[in-house]
Design an enzyme around this catalytic site. Structure first.
Site, PDB file in Angstrom:
ATOM      1  CB  CYS A 129       2.811 -25.921  79.252  1.00 50.69           C
ATOM      2  SG  CYS A 129       3.084 -26.928  77.773  1.00 50.69           S
TER       3      CYS A 129
ATOM      4  CG  HIS B 222      -1.790 -27.085  77.249  1.00 54.26           C
ATOM      5  ND1 HIS B 222      -1.923 -26.569  75.979  1.00 54.26           N
ATOM      6  CD2 HIS B 222      -0.448 -27.260  77.437  1.00 54.26           C
ATOM      7  CE1 HIS B 222      -0.735 -26.450  75.421  1.00 54.26           C
ATOM      8  NE2 HIS B 222       0.176 -26.864  76.288  1.00 54.26           N
TER       9      HIS B 222
END
Length: 339
Positions: free
Chosen positions: A148, A240
């Site tokens: 990710c 993120h």
């Protein structure tokens, strides 16, 4: 009609797959698998839906299957949200059975004949499927999407590949959803930053080179740079954030212009955002709470470009960083007639 399944449909990434596929214009979600304790029951009765989007009523009565090759043999493709230890063998067995596997697991990412794809960044790597089929004498295939955080990093680097650079340093601030629903105890993350995420730094250090490498018709030659990563878990639910330092031979204005003007090599796929990369000029952006849902969670936002070169990149980790990236890979390969 393209019949698709989701392996590991009750977990965090599995639920994202279900959300994105329940009303997909090209794919018909026909098979959901989970653990043996859920098999034989309706999806609506076993899933603890925890996403911030409504539960898709169209799948509530689908009967959950065990996670086996036989359960998905009638699917054209499957999307895997399995843990790596299970995915290693099972995904290969499913591909050997003639089904295409689009995997979010790390098991096969670095295999020489498996595409590690971000659809808009390295679509030419899809041709590795032909090499893989020949190597394994199989009708099915495996395509993986990256870790990710690596997805955010490699996507942000794509516009900068026209400039010379050799060294990338990155510090991540990763959302708790990246660890799964039960991955980080509340008492551990509240009022805290956890400066270690198992194997995350190693994944970032090797995956970007493969993604941004060159396919010569038989294999990938890795991109000529090194990545040094320091990964941290922070008390953010989704999104993120990456602080990136890169020794790129360009000015901040040239980097900003590269971000602003970069375009992917195709357009119009159902899950594809209007902007894959969005440059935000506000010095306080991007921020997860304000920017993670741009492009329905598929846009990577960048900003704070400074001398050095230093910049910030941010994206939704379970959509662009996981399930959404995998679905977009499948859409691209459908247009290329791989299934």
């Amino acid at each position: 009609m393209i019949h698709v399944g989701v392996l590991g449909a009750t977990g965090a990434v599995g639920q994202r797959f279900v959300q994105l596929l329940a009303n997909h214009p090209w794919f018909t979600l026909s098979t959901l698998t989970a653990s043996d304790r859920s098999a034989g029951k309706s999806y609506g009765s076993v899933v603890n839906w925890r996403l911030d989007s409504p539960f898709p009523e169209s799948v509530k009565d689908l009967v959950v299957s065990p996670t086996t090759v036989d359960a998905v043999k009638d699917c054209d493709i499957v999307f895997s949200a399995l843990p790596a230890d299970i995915a290693t063998t099972l995904e290969s067995d499913i591909a050997d059975a003639g089904v295409g596997v689009f995997s979010n697991a790390s098991s096969h990412r670095m295999a020489a004949d498996v595409p590690l794809m971000i659809a808009e960044v390295n679509p030419e790597h899809a041709a590795l499927i032909d090499v893989q089929k020949k190597n394994h004498n199989r009708d099915g295939f495996i395509v993986t999407n990256p870790n990710c955080s690596t997805i955010m990093l490699a996507t942000a680097l794509a516009p900068l590949m026209k400039f010379p650079f050799t060294t990338i340093n990155v510090a991540t601030m990763q959302a708790i959803s990246g660890a799964g629903f039960d991955g980080v105890p509340a008492f551990g993350i509240y009022d805290n930053v956890i400066p270690y995420i198992g194997s995350e730094e190693e994944k970032m250090s090797r995956e970007a080179n493969k993604i941004l490498g060159t396919f010569d018709g038989t294999q990938i030659a890795g991109a000529p740079f090194t990545v040094s990563a320091s990964c941290n878990r922070v008390p953010v639910i989704d999104g993120h954030t990456l602080n990136v330092w890169i020794d790129v031979a360009a000015t901040p204005d040239e980097v900003i212009e590269a971000f602003r003007t970069w375009q992917p090599p195709f357009a119009g796929l159902p899950t594809q955002p209007e902007k894959t990369i969005l440059y935000l000029p506000d010095e306080n952006r991007p921020q997860p709470r304000l920017d993670r849902n741009r492009g329905n969670g598929m846009t990577v936002s960048v900003g704070r470009v400074r001398d050095g070169i230093r910049f910030v990149a941010m994206g939704h980790n379970t959509i662009r960083g996981a399930a959404g990236a995998s679905v977009l890979n499948a859409e691209l390969l459908h247009t290329k007639k791989y299934f």
